[in-house]
Design an enzyme around this catalytic site. Structure first.
Site, mmCIF file in Angstrom:
data_model
loop_
_atom_site.group_PDB
_atom_site.id
_atom_site.type_symbol
_atom_site.label_atom_id
_atom_site.label_comp_id
_atom_site.label_asym_id
_atom_site.label_seq_id
_atom_site.Cartn_x
_atom_site.Cartn_y
_atom_site.Cartn_z
ATOM 1 C CG HIS A 65 -13.481 -28.800 18.709
ATOM 2 N ND1 HIS A 65 -13.633 -29.989 18.033
ATOM 3 C CD2 HIS A 65 -14.678 -28.556 19.301
ATOM 4 C CE1 HIS A 65 -14.863 -30.432 18.200
ATOM 5 N NE2 HIS A 65 -15.528 -29.588 18.972
ATOM 6 C CD GLU B 240 -16.698 -27.599 16.336
ATOM 7 O OE1 GLU B 240 -17.197 -26.917 17.237
ATOM 8 O OE2 GLU B 240 -17.314 -28.479 15.727
ATOM 9 C CG ASP C 1 -4.701 -20.455 22.684
ATOM 10 O OD1 ASP C 1 -5.142 -21.560 22.300
ATOM 11 O OD2 ASP C 1 -3.492 -20.235 22.889
ATOM 12 C CG HIS C 2 -4.659 -23.043 26.231
ATOM 13 N ND1 HIS C 2 -4.106 -22.704 25.021
ATOM 14 C CD2 HIS C 2 -4.130 -24.238 26.566
ATOM 15 C CE1 HIS C 2 -3.265 -23.647 24.642
ATOM 16 N NE2 HIS C 2 -3.278 -24.600 25.549
ATOM 17 C CG HIS D 65 -17.542 -26.114 22.146
ATOM 18 N ND1 HIS D 65 -18.388 -25.833 21.103
ATOM 19 C CD2 HIS D 65 -17.035 -27.328 21.861
ATOM 20 C CE1 HIS D 65 -18.383 -26.810 20.221
ATOM 21 N NE2 HIS D 65 -17.570 -27.740 20.652
ATOM 22 C CG HIS E 285 -16.409 -31.584 23.091
ATOM 23 N ND1 HIS E 285 -17.695 -31.161 23.365
ATOM 24 C CD2 HIS E 285 -16.180 -31.229 21.802
ATOM 25 C CE1 HIS E 285 -18.220 -30.590 22.293
ATOM 26 N NE2 HIS E 285 -17.314 -30.609 21.336
ATOM 27 C CB CYS F 275 -21.378 -31.630 20.394
ATOM 28 S SG CYS F 275 -20.501 -32.278 18.976
HETATM 29 N N1 LIG Z 1 -23.937 -27.112 12.215
HETATM 30 C C1 LIG Z 1 -23.089 -27.585 13.162
HETATM 31 N N2 LIG Z 1 -23.131 -28.882 13.484
HETATM 32 C C2 LIG Z 1 -22.273 -29.374 14.419
HETATM 33 C C3 LIG Z 1 -21.330 -28.538 15.041
HETATM 34 C C4 LIG Z 1 -21.322 -27.154 14.688
HETATM 35 O O1 LIG Z 1 -20.531 -26.345 15.219
HETATM 36 N N3 LIG Z 1 -22.209 -26.728 13.749
HETATM 37 N N4 LIG Z 1 -20.443 -29.059 15.932
HETATM 38 C C5 LIG Z 1 -20.421 -30.330 16.241
HETATM 39 C C6 LIG Z 1 -19.376 -30.862 17.185
HETATM 40 O O2 LIG Z 1 -18.956 -29.863 18.109
HETATM 41 C C7 LIG Z 1 -18.129 -31.378 16.459
HETATM 42 O O3 LIG Z 1 -17.537 -30.405 15.629
HETATM 43 C C8 LIG Z 1 -18.389 -32.533 15.588
HETATM 44 O O4 LIG Z 1 -17.360 -33.403 15.764
HETATM 45 P P1 LIG Z 1 -17.214 -34.635 14.827
HETATM 46 O O5 LIG Z 1 -18.492 -34.943 14.143
HETATM 47 O O6 LIG Z 1 -16.547 -35.647 15.631
HETATM 48 O O7 LIG Z 1 -16.263 -34.001 13.727
HETATM 49 P P2 LIG Z 1 -15.137 -34.743 12.907
HETATM 50 O O8 LIG Z 1 -14.783 -33.857 11.758
HETATM 51 O O9 LIG Z 1 -14.010 -35.077 13.813
HETATM 52 O O10 LIG Z 1 -15.933 -36.022 12.478
HETATM 53 P P3 LIG Z 1 -15.638 -37.095 11.360
HETATM 54 O O11 LIG Z 1 -16.831 -37.992 11.479
HETATM 55 O O12 LIG Z 1 -14.346 -37.741 11.711
HETATM 56 O O13 LIG Z 1 -15.588 -36.384 10.063
HETATM 57 C C9 LIG Z 1 -21.414 -31.267 15.688
HETATM 58 N N5 LIG Z 1 -22.310 -30.669 14.748
#
Ligand SMILES: Nc1nc2c(c(=O)[nH]1)N=C([C@H](O)[C@H](O)COP(=O)(O)OP(=O)(O)OP(=O)(O)O)CN2
Length: 137
Positions: free
Chosen positions: A41, A126, A79-80, A14, A39, A33
């Site tokens: 998940h 996620e 999925d995928h 997404h 990218h 993002c």
């Molecule tokens: N309110 C939301 N904020 C964010 C979303 C979302 O869906 N709702 N999504 C994202 C990004 O797609 C992604 O999930 C964030 O990735 P990241 O910050 O790398 O997440 P991690 O848990 O891997 O990060 P750590 O820093 O290692 O905890 C962003 N915001």
């Protein structure tokens, strides 16, 4: 009232962006993002239903039935896949975890009602650190 939960997983691509914003605006709000080339998940989905036990079986709902409903109506579509482009129930929606969880809830609710149980919650991870819970509107 008793609750039962089924976990499923799916992998999908997404991006978070608005077409009516410049790439700079998208990056300022959504960070990496909003990467134009997507990218992915490994999502983890928990679906919880509630209701009354069938005294003859001791089941609220057969977990095999629960699995089949979730696979048919949600996992097979996600999925995928690319959530922004490929998924009918996500058309015109932002692919945030919140919006995906709400959309999954709306898709599943009538299918569980048809089985005489109530959809209680959708929990969607996620990443291992970030998850959303939706209990319906
Ligand atoms: N309110 C939301 N904020 C964010 C979303 C979302 O869906 N709702 N999504 C994202 C990004 O797609 C992604 O999930 C964030 O990735 P990241 O910050 O790398 O997440 P991690 O848990 O891997 O990060 P750590 O820093 O290692 O905890 C962003 N915001």
């Amino acid at each position: 009232m008793i609750y039962i939960t089924r976990r499923e997983r799916f992998s999908a691509a997404h991006k978070l962006y608005r077409e009516d914003w410049s790439q700079e605006q998208n990056e300022a709000v959504f960070g990496n993002c909003s990467n134009p080339n997507w990218h992915g998940h490994n999502y983890e989905l928990f679906v919880t239903v509630k209701g009354e036990l069938d005294p003859e079986t001791g089941f609220l709902i057969d977990l095999k039935k629960m699995k089949q409903i979730i696979l048919q109506h949600v996992i097979s579509k996600l999925d995928h896949r690319n959530i922004n482009l490929d998924v009918d129930f996500m058309q015109g929606k932002r692919a945030s975890t919140e919006v995906i969880a709400m959309a999954i809830f709306d898709v599943l609710r009538p299918h569980f009602e048809a089985e005489n149980v109530q959809l209680h919650a959708v929990k969607l991870y996620e990443t291992e650190n970030n998850f959303v819970e939706y209990f319906g509107g």
